[in-house]
Design an enzyme around this catalytic site. Structure first.
Site, short mmCIF file in Angstrom:
data_model
loop_
_atom_site.label_atom_id
_atom_site.label_comp_id
_atom_site.label_asym_id
_atom_site.label_seq_id
_atom_site.Cartn_x
_atom_site.Cartn_y
_atom_site.Cartn_z
N ASP A 138 1.18 -1.21 0.27
CA ASP A 138 -0.22 0.05 -0.35
C ASP A 138 0.88 1.33 0.07
O ASP A 138 1.33 1.43 0.71
CB ASP A 138 -1.18 -0.01 1.32
CG ASP A 138 -1.75 1.22 1.41
OD1 ASP A 138 -3.36 0.87 0.72
OD2 ASP A 138 -1.37 2.31 1.95
N ASN A 146 -2.25 13.01 -3.17
CA ASN A 146 -3.96 13.78 -4.21
C ASN A 146 -3.75 15.55 -4.05
O ASN A 146 -3.94 15.78 -5.09
CB ASN A 146 -5.26 13.20 -4.46
CG ASN A 146 -4.48 11.08 -4.90
OD1 ASN A 146 -3.34 12.05 -5.60
ND2 ASN A 146 -5.17 9.91 -5.03
N HIS A 151 -4.31 14.85 -8.59
CA HIS A 151 -4.89 13.90 -9.13
C HIS A 151 -3.48 12.73 -10.09
O HIS A 151 -3.44 11.36 -9.90
CB HIS A 151 -6.15 13.25 -9.44
CG HIS A 151 -6.98 13.14 -7.88
ND1 HIS A 151 -7.10 14.34 -7.67
CD2 HIS A 151 -7.17 12.13 -7.02
CE1 HIS A 151 -8.06 13.80 -6.26
NE2 HIS A 151 -8.23 12.52 -5.65
N ASP A 155 -1.59 10.08 -9.81
CA ASP A 155 -1.45 8.50 -10.36
C ASP A 155 0.21 8.50 -10.95
O ASP A 155 -0.07 7.13 -11.67
CB ASP A 155 -2.07 9.31 -12.09
CG ASP A 155 -3.72 8.91 -11.27
OD1 ASP A 155 -3.97 8.81 -10.83
OD2 ASP A 155 -4.26 8.86 -12.38
N GLU A 181 -4.54 2.67 -4.21
CA GLU A 181 -2.52 2.43 -3.95
C GLU A 181 -2.65 0.79 -4.03
O GLU A 181 -1.04 0.95 -3.04
CB GLU A 181 -2.46 3.72 -2.96
CG GLU A 181 -3.01 3.13 -2.00
CD GLU A 181 -4.80 4.34 -1.89
OE1 GLU A 181 -5.24 4.35 -0.89
OE2 GLU A 181 -5.58 4.05 -2.49
#
Length: 267
Positions: A138, A146, A151, A155, A181
């Protein structure tokens, strides 16, 4: 289009039919046969060997020859179109299969395809008495990234993790994006101790990478991230189901996150 006397197409005078089809498997061949019983036998033989049609010689009606030639050429055109359509369909199906099996952002296995492969690997491990290690990874505090950088940067972090994960694993291992994630890894023929060592190496190496923001707000501005990793194993000779292993794996990741993250925790 090839129009040939049956003696050239077949028989002692030549094998023109075979040679024509070697050069072009789709070339339509019309053979000219004598108008006797042996002509019918020759015509049947020619058709069996790949001729498209036959016509009695000498030709009495040129219009009939033209009509048969046009039909032969139309048949060739339709065959070629069908072959092209089949090839395009094959390519489209391959692409559809690739898309369904691959995560678009990372290029890793999709969750569904990973789990399908994992079931196969668990069955293989049980059959041959092999160990397998599992990691659930994770990205810590991705929501903060973010919120601070947008965002698109989030990504980029996910894509970067996916790229570096591939470089850290062997060809015999499996790696997929589990969702959001989270990433999931299967380590072939690896026990729990070995899986924990791999997890620590991945955590240290991947956490050392920084991603430049490129936001024009001064040099040296970059994003760093850490990883929390849950680790479990299916020991050699074990008989756990995939549901049991995933539950163990999820619990191990929850412990890693509850202890502040940036760590690998066995479970």
């Amino acid at each position: 289009l090839l129009i040939a006397n049956v003696g050239l197409a077949l028989g002692e005078k030549g094998d023109l039919l075979d040679r024509a089809h070697q050069l072009d498997p789709d070339v339509p061949v019309i053979v000219l046969v004598p108008g006797r019983k042996e002509g019918l036998v020759a015509a049947i033989s020619a058709l069996k060997n790949g001729a498209f049609d036959f016509l009695e010689a000498p030709i009495k009606n040129p219009d009939e020859l033209v009509a048969r030639a046009e039909r032969a050429l139309e048949g060739r055109r339709l065959r070629l179109e069908m072959r092209r359509a089949e090839a395009e369909l094959r390519i489209a199906n391959q692409e559809l299969r690739r898309v369904s099996q691959t995560d678009e952002l990372t290029g890793l296995l999709s969750r569904r395809h990973f789990l399908e492969r994992l079931v196969e690997e668990i069955e293989r491990a049980h059959r041959y008495g092999l160990a397998i290690g599992l990691l659930l990874i994770d990205v810590d505090r991705l929501r903060s990234i973010n919120e601070q950088f947008g965002h698109l940067m989030g990504d980029r972090v996910i894509a970067t993790v996916g790229t570096h994960l591939r470089s850290e694993l062997r060809q015999s291992d499996l790696c997929g994006r589990y969702g959001g994630e989270e990433f999931i890894v299967m380590l072939a023929e690896t026990n729990g101790e070995g899986a924990l060592l791999v997890a620590e190496k991945i955590r240290e190496r991947l956490s050392s990478y920084a991603i430049p923001t490129g936001d024009g707000q001064g040099q040296g501005r970059e994003v760093r991230y850490t990883l929390s990793i849950g680790v479990t194993e299916e020991a050699a000779g074990g008989s756990a189901t995939i549901e049991t292993l995933l539950a163990r794996l999820d619990a191990a990741l929850v412990r890693a996150k509850s202890q502040g993250g940036d760590r690998a925790t066995p479970g």
